[in-house]
Design a protein around this motif. Structure first.
Motif, PDB file in Angstrom:
ATOM      1  N   GLN A  90       2.207   7.568  -6.424  1.00 46.16           N
ATOM      2  CA  GLN A  90       1.191   8.795  -6.767  1.00 46.16           C
ATOM      3  C   GLN A  90       2.025  10.078  -6.394  1.00 46.16           C
ATOM      4  O   GLN A  90       1.903  10.963  -7.088  1.00 46.16           O
TER       5      GLN A  90
ATOM      6  N   GLN B  81       0.792  -1.174  -0.024  1.00 48.23           N
ATOM      7  CA  GLN B  81      -0.088   0.037   0.001  1.00 48.23           C
ATOM      8  C   GLN B  81       0.697   1.203   0.044  1.00 48.23           C
ATOM      9  O   GLN B  81       0.426   2.274  -0.773  1.00 48.23           O
ATOM     10  N   LEU B  82       1.893   1.102   0.651  1.00 45.32           N
ATOM     11  CA  LEU B  82       2.949   2.443   0.768  1.00 45.32           C
ATOM     12  C   LEU B  82       3.574   2.581  -0.641  1.00 45.32           C
ATOM     13  O   LEU B  82       3.386   3.817  -1.167  1.00 45.32           O
TER      14      LEU B  82
ATOM     15  N   VAL C 105       5.072  12.335   4.555  1.00 40.52           N
ATOM     16  CA  VAL C 105       4.720  11.265   5.723  1.00 40.52           C
ATOM     17  C   VAL C 105       5.238  11.579   6.988  1.00 40.52           C
ATOM     18  O   VAL C 105       4.908  10.941   7.978  1.00 40.52           O
TER      19      VAL C 105
ATOM     20  N   THR D 219       2.148   2.031  -3.563  1.00 42.77           N
ATOM     21  CA  THR D 219       1.047   2.491  -4.452  1.00 42.77           C
ATOM     22  C   THR D 219       0.974   4.032  -3.945  1.00 42.77           C
ATOM     23  O   THR D 219       0.642   4.774  -4.955  1.00 42.77           O
ATOM     24  N   ASP D 220       0.993   4.519  -2.745  1.00 45.43           N
ATOM     25  CA  ASP D 220       1.154   5.635  -2.280  1.00 45.43           C
ATOM     26  C   ASP D 220       2.101   6.663  -2.626  1.00 45.43           C
ATOM     27  O   ASP D 220       2.086   7.767  -3.445  1.00 45.43           O
ATOM     28  N   TYR D 221       3.548   6.002  -2.739  1.00 49.79           N
ATOM     29  CA  TYR D 221       4.845   6.575  -3.310  1.00 49.79           C
ATOM     30  C   TYR D 221       4.544   6.805  -4.864  1.00 49.79           C
ATOM     31  O   TYR D 221       5.243   7.726  -5.220  1.00 49.79           O
TER      32      TYR D 221
END
Length: 230
Positions: free
Chosen positions: A83, A76-77, A153, A79-81
């Motif tokens: 973006q 999930q991290l 973050v 995926t965030d990174y």
């Protein structure tokens, strides 16, 4: 009265065999033309990749225990990174530091971010016509991503493992694939020409052709005699 010539598959196959040289010629011409156009007119694209690792803040690689739940969280991290890497915050800094002057949307299209299955590794890459620029931008993009993550973050959990190398071979275009497609187009074109030649050929060859042409049965034929030598 004009009649439509029916397609005799045996005759069509026979003319295809007889015109093998034309079919081969056009197939090879299509193959060579597509390969030449690709090699001469299509600009090659290179891709460089920088490898990154997601770990725990202030911990070394060897000290990090990996569990299924942690891998899912890290996924999930990533995926965030991904973006974050495509935001103005990162891309504007990359373009400023590398001297690139292209539109933001165009830059985004050339960014390639991929995950490594079942691991905490992922790659940040860039595609460009110049392999040196691809490498430079890829490394700078990875660097700015780590800084942005720390800023947004509030943790420093991304580490650059491997700097990008200068790519030696382009990822596009695929010369062989384009040449094969060109060869297939040449093959289809040659078969189309042969079929058209067959359909337009109204030469009378035998009694069946006469019956088809005039619509009545042939009562008889004059045999062909060889001239005797004197």
């Amino acid at each position: 009265m004009k009649t439509t010539k029916s397609i005799n598959l045996l005759e069509l196959f026979d003319i295809v065999i007889k015109k093998w040289w034309l079919i081969l010629l056009l197939t090879m011409a299509g193959f060579a033309t597509a390969y030449s156009i690709t090699a001469i007119f299509v600009t090659p694209i290179y891709e460089a990749k920088t490898v990154l690792f997601i770990g725990q803040e202030n911990s070394g690689l060897a000290s990090i225990g990996i569990s299924l739940g942690q891998l899912e969280a890290d996924s999930q991290l990533i995926t965030d990174y991904k973006q974050i890497a495509l935001t103005h915050l990162v891309i504007d800094e990359v373009m400023k530091n590398t001297g690139m002057n292209i539109a933001y949307n165009e830059f985004q299209k050339d960014v390639v971010i991929e995950t490594v299955k079942d691991s905490r590794l992922f790659t940040v890459g860039f595609r460009h016509t110049d392999p040196q620029i691809a490498k430079m931008v890829s490394d700078e993009l990875a660097k700015q991503l780590t800084l942005a993550v720390s800023q947004i973050v509030g943790v420093e959990n991304i580490r650059i493992l491997d700097q990008a190398t200068v790519p030696q071979k382009p990822i596009a275009p695929n010369k062989l694939l384009n040449a094969v497609i060109g060869g297939l187009l040449g093959l289809f074109a040659s078969l189309f020409i042969v079929i058209i030649m067959f359909l337009l050929n109204d030469t009378v060859k035998d009694e069946e052709d006469i019956e088809t042409l005039i619509g009545i049965s042939v009562l008889g034929s004059i045999p062909k005699f060889k001239r005797e030598a004197k």
